[in-house]
Design an enzyme around this catalytic site. Structure first.
Site, short mmCIF file in Angstrom:
data_model
loop_
_atom_site.label_atom_id
_atom_site.label_comp_id
_atom_site.label_asym_id
_atom_site.label_seq_id
_atom_site.Cartn_x
_atom_site.Cartn_y
_atom_site.Cartn_z
N HIS A 87 -0.08 57.71 40.14
CA HIS A 87 -1.01 58.85 40.24
C HIS A 87 -0.63 59.80 41.38
O HIS A 87 -1.50 60.35 42.07
CB HIS A 87 -2.45 58.37 40.45
CG HIS A 87 -3.00 57.54 39.32
ND1 HIS A 87 -3.68 58.08 38.26
CD2 HIS A 87 -2.93 56.20 39.08
CE1 HIS A 87 -4.04 57.12 37.42
NE2 HIS A 87 -3.59 55.97 37.90
N ASN A 160 -9.77 56.55 34.07
CA ASN A 160 -8.71 57.27 33.37
C ASN A 160 -9.29 58.02 32.18
O ASN A 160 -10.46 57.86 31.86
CB ASN A 160 -7.65 56.28 32.86
CG ASN A 160 -6.73 55.78 33.96
OD1 ASN A 160 -6.62 56.38 35.03
ND2 ASN A 160 -6.07 54.67 33.71
N HIS A 351 -11.44 54.03 45.91
CA HIS A 351 -11.36 52.57 45.95
C HIS A 351 -12.42 51.99 45.00
O HIS A 351 -13.60 52.33 45.12
CB HIS A 351 -11.61 52.10 47.39
CG HIS A 351 -11.59 50.61 47.57
ND1 HIS A 351 -10.98 49.76 46.68
CD2 HIS A 351 -12.12 49.82 48.54
CE1 HIS A 351 -11.13 48.51 47.10
NE2 HIS A 351 -11.82 48.52 48.21
N TYR A 374 -6.50 48.94 46.48
CA TYR A 374 -6.66 50.34 46.89
C TYR A 374 -6.70 50.49 48.41
O TYR A 374 -5.98 51.30 49.00
CB TYR A 374 -7.91 50.93 46.23
CG TYR A 374 -7.65 51.17 44.75
CD1 TYR A 374 -7.45 52.45 44.26
CD2 TYR A 374 -7.55 50.12 43.85
CE1 TYR A 374 -7.17 52.68 42.92
CE2 TYR A 374 -7.27 50.33 42.51
CZ TYR A 374 -7.08 51.61 42.06
OH TYR A 374 -6.79 51.82 40.74
FE1 HDD Z 1 -5.09 52.23 39.91
C1 HDD Z 1 -4.43 54.78 42.04
C2 HDD Z 1 -6.96 54.36 37.94
C3 HDD Z 1 -5.50 49.73 37.57
C4 HDD Z 1 -3.55 50.08 41.97
N1 HDD Z 1 -5.59 54.19 39.96
C5 HDD Z 1 -5.23 55.08 40.94
C6 HDD Z 1 -5.80 56.36 40.65
C7 HDD Z 1 -6.51 56.24 39.50
C8 HDD Z 1 -6.38 54.87 39.07
C9 HDD Z 1 -7.28 57.32 38.78
C10 HDD Z 1 -5.61 57.62 41.49
C11 HDD Z 1 -6.74 57.83 42.43
C12 HDD Z 1 -6.53 59.12 43.18
O1 HDD Z 1 -6.64 60.17 42.54
O2 HDD Z 1 -6.25 59.05 44.36
N2 HDD Z 1 -5.97 52.09 38.09
C13 HDD Z 1 -6.77 53.05 37.50
C14 HDD Z 1 -7.41 52.49 36.34
C15 HDD Z 1 -6.99 51.19 36.23
C16 HDD Z 1 -6.09 50.94 37.34
C17 HDD Z 1 -8.38 53.24 35.45
C18 HDD Z 1 -7.36 50.15 35.22
C19 HDD Z 1 -8.48 50.13 34.58
N3 HDD Z 1 -4.60 50.28 39.78
C20 HDD Z 1 -4.87 49.41 38.76
C21 HDD Z 1 -4.44 48.07 39.11
C22 HDD Z 1 -3.89 48.16 40.38
C23 HDD Z 1 -4.00 49.55 40.77
C24 HDD Z 1 -4.60 46.85 38.23
C25 HDD Z 1 -3.30 47.09 41.25
C26 HDD Z 1 -3.56 45.84 41.17
N4 HDD Z 1 -4.10 52.42 41.66
C27 HDD Z 1 -3.58 51.38 42.35
C28 HDD Z 1 -3.04 51.78 43.71
C29 HDD Z 1 -3.34 53.32 43.74
C30 HDD Z 1 -3.98 53.55 42.38
C31 HDD Z 1 -1.61 51.37 43.95
C32 HDD Z 1 -2.19 54.25 44.06
C33 HDD Z 1 -2.67 55.20 45.11
C34 HDD Z 1 -3.99 54.70 45.48
O3 HDD Z 1 -4.30 53.60 44.73
O4 HDD Z 1 -4.70 55.15 46.36
O5 HDD Z 1 -3.70 51.11 44.71
#
Ligand code: HDD
Length: 726
Positions: A87, A160, A351, A374
């Protein structure tokens, strides 16, 4: 020193775990690549199982002691500095949320009680795969993350634009993201899933089937952020003041309807305006055409959940709206652009664990891993533990606790009592009374400590089939084309073959037959997919809510119309039509061969704000060609205007013309008709509003056509679903 990992070639069938249907034997793999060794943690501890997190019971919550899960996610979280590891490319906007009725019987959440109260929000939309500087119209999932600054603290709904996710357990998140991101040796391709590693993963991990279908559908290339849905995906819990709780699924329903572009447009837009979605969001807000979404909830109790033909803890499943209707309970309005991109859109930190009293999580193993990830990733991205003090992340609710120090500390703590309990600081801050503070649902847990997937998670295909069968014929056809494009880019035949026969054929054999031969898999046959359990009847053949065509929306505000003009144009007709469009929130721009004033036939002038050499029809939703003999003669002389209309027509867009403008449109459509084989059939005049003499209903008819968005009936080939439909 550990040995270098060997590079398997495309022809290296022996090393490809997917050439047989048998479960890959770790021992065999080890024998073929002894230098690779077995999978271990960073401490060298051998790992026998990396597909499930350690849980209290096969449907229980994940355990903090799972050092393998935590190491794997921690390492992943910190892979990218400073952009988000997923993202990375985002666009943000401020706004407010207002609930329609008090939801007191369902939840005690403060922001869901008072219809008069406006809760400030910040929303960040994003693509998943690409880097910060990538283009907006990648075929991709869109993030839709909302921060509610409530009076009882921040609530983040980090969702999403698709209601399901690729994987069922968060421990596989690093795997799916590694597979879809650019390949590690070449860093190619950027912002695209059309490559071997992604499809290799899809073929080997059939739980991805349902989400893969959403990604290949038109949902993967939305027209704008304002015309896409949002989903919380996981099952959450609503808890009321009495402590009674029920399951809830969150939806965002766009008032502008659900609309996409076609793939040919997407590819052109990426070159012509890589910021297309970001610009659209920004300009709509500046113009006062605020993107709006209704918050939808599906509420159900445990008894209902137990009777569903799927597991509500499985994030690869939807709860069909036929099973539990969506109640629209409030409205989100995005009405203010950020002042500074970095300070706000880049530094915002969402988060899943930012919860407020009245909303709780469930044991969904995808959600459980997110609860860790997060905050962890943000420690690095935002330079330490104090990022909640950055203005965009700061709650409006007061913050009092004994957390202190660390990089970039902004708050100046005073006094000596930095511990709890204390007497020398007056005992402050005191604990929140039980009926006001956050209390987790006191759920009974039992079960062996285990790394297992519950059998109720194993039906990977029934809902993927339901999705496919719920699409209109034209949507099915687009999905087939997308699969042909994506798999057509995959170099390894074994990967293509596995996806066609083990994944697509299990979703729908006709779908596999429509895709297979085009991508070098002529022998289409259904083969069992890895680890898949038997299909479970979902109780319905199709769900109307899954088709975009059944969701045209309530407003056309924010749509863009190109008005093609040259000197001698009928300026009065343009002014009349653009006023009608503006009243509906539709923005019209004069496009000409030059910028600046365009002379009207009867005096007066219009201002050309765009020129043919800098824009194309793909950047607009519709085209209007006004009359004026001199203007039309000039436009027909150069190829650009005719090409503009021809392309808009080929993309099924509404077209309007008045006076002599109709001649140009007819010429362009005639050329389009010549370009298509006559046998394509269809009605080339569908969605073409020609008002040669009487313009009384032009505005009204054109607006109705814009509301339809696309006219697929122009071309019979867009209806050839009979070849893919069961
Ligand atoms: Fe995630 C970012 C949505 C599963 C780990 N995720 C992130 C963002 C969105 C989502 C919209 C961007 C937020 C922003 O605009 O800053 N993610 C989802 C959805 C998931 C999902 C809808 C499943 C239903 N994500 C998911 C899993 C993991 C992560 C299973 C890890 C175990 N996601 C992250 C992250 C991010 C992230 C690596 C990257 C940057 C951040 O968090 O701040 O922690």
């Amino acid at each position: 020193m550990p040995a270098q990992r060997p590079r398997p070639s495309a022809a290296d069938g022996a090393s490809d775990p997917g050439t047989s249907n048998d479960k890959v034997s770790a021992l065999e793999t080890f024998r073929s690549h002894p230098e690779d060794g077995v999978l271990t943690t960073d401490q060298g501890v051998p790992i026998p199982h990396t597909d499930d997190s350690l849980k209290a019971g096969e449907r229980g919550p994940s355990l903090l002691e799972d050092f393998h899960l935590r190491e794997k996610i921690t390492r992943f979280d910190h892979e990218r500095i400073p952009e988000r590891v997923v993202h990375a490319r985002g666009s943000g906007a401020h706004g407010f949320f207002q609930v329609y009725r008090p939801l007191t019987e369902l939840t005690r959440a403060a922001f869901l009680q008072d219809p008069a109260a406006r809760t400030p929000v910040f929303v960040r939309f994003s693509t998943v795969q690409g880097s910060r500087g990538s283009f907006d119209l990648a075929r991709d999932v869109r993030g839709f993350a909302t921060k509610f600054y409530t009076t009882e603290g921040n609530f983040d709904l980090v969702g999403n634009n698709m209601p399901v996710f690729f994987i069922q357990d968060g421990i596989k998140f690093p795997d799916v993201v590694h597979a879809v991101k650019p390949e590690p040796d070449s860093e190619m391709p950027q912002a695209a899933s059309a490559h071997d590693t992604f499809w290799d993963f899809i073929g080997l991990v059939p739980e991805t089937a349902h989400h893969m279908m959403w990604l290949m559908s038109d949902r993967g290339i939305p027209r704008s952020f304002a015309t896409m849905e949002g989903f919380g995906i996981h099952t959450f819990r609503f808890v009321n003041a009495e402590g009674q709780w029920r399951f809830v699924k969150f939806h965002w329903k766009p008032l502008a309807g659900i609309h996409s572009v076609v793939w040919d447009e997407a590819q052109k837009i990426n070159g012509m305006d890589p910021d297309y979605h970001r610009r659209g969001l920004w300009e709509s807000i500046e113009a006062g055409s605020y993107p709006e979404y209704e918050l939808g909830i599906q509420v159900f109790d445990e008894a209902q959940a137990d009777a569903f033909p799927f597991d509500i803890l499985d994030a690869t499943k939807i709860v069909p709206e036929e099973l539990v209707p969506v109640e629209r309970v409030g409205r989100l309005t995005l009405n203010r652009n950020p002042d500074n991109f970095f300070a706000e859109t880049e530094q915002v930190a969402f988060h899943v664990g930012n919860l407020v009293p009245g909303i709780d999580v469930t044991n969904d193993p995808l959600m459980q891993a997110r609860l860790f990830s997060y905050l962890d990733t943000q420690l690095t991205r935002l330079g330490g533990p104090n990022f909640h003090e950055i203005p965009i992340n700061r709650p409006i609710a007061p913050v009092h606790n004994h957390q202190q120090d660390g990089f970039h500390r902004d708050t100046i703590n005073t006094g000596k009592a930095n511990y709890f309990p204390n007497s020398i600081g007056g005992g402050c801050p005191v604990l929140a009374p039980g009926d006001q503070g956050y209390v987790h649902v006191p759920e009974m847990l039992q079960g062996p400590k285990t790394r297992e997937r519950a059998p109720s998670f194993k039906d990977f295909f029934s809902q993927a089939s339901l999705f496919f069968h719920s699409l209109s014929l034209v949507e099915q056809q687009h999905l087939v084309s997308a699969l042909r494009f994506e798999l057509g880019k995959v170099q390894r035949a074994t990967v293509r073959e596995r996806v066609v026969n083990e994944i697509l054929a299990n979703i729908d054999i006709e779908l596999a037959r429509a895709v297979g031969p085009a991508v070098g898999v002529p022998n289409v046959e259904r083969r069992p997919a890895r680890d898949a359990g038997p299909p479970v009847d979902q109780g319905l053949a199709a769900s109307a809510a899954l088709s975009q065509l059944s969701n045209p929306g309530q407003t056309v505000a924010g749509r863009q119309v190109a008005v093609l003009c040259a000197d001698g144009v009928d300026a009065a007709a343009v002014e009349q039509l653009t006023a009608e469009l503006a009243a509906a929130g539709v923005n019209a721009e004069v496009v000409s061969t030059f910028l600046g004033p365009v002379q009207g036939a009867g005096g007066g002038a219009l201002e050309a704000t765009k020129m043919f050499s800098t824009v194309g029809s793909v950047l607009f939703d519709a085209v209007y060609v006004p009359g004026g003999a001199t203007s039309i003669a000039a436009l027909r002389d150069g190829a650009a205007a005719v090409q503009f209309v021809k392309e808009a027509h080929a993309h099924y867009k509404p077209i309007a013309a008045s006076g002599e403008g109709a001649e140009l449109v007819r010429a362009a459509i005639g050329m389009a008709a010549q370009a298509e084989p006559a046998s394509a059939g269809g009605d080339p005049l569908a969605g073409v509003v020609l008002a040669e003499t009487d313009t009384a209903t032009l505005g009204q008819d054109f607006l109705a056509a814009i509301a339809r968005h696309r006219f697929w009936e122009r071309d019979q080939t867009q209806q050839m679903g009979s070849s893919v439909r069961p």
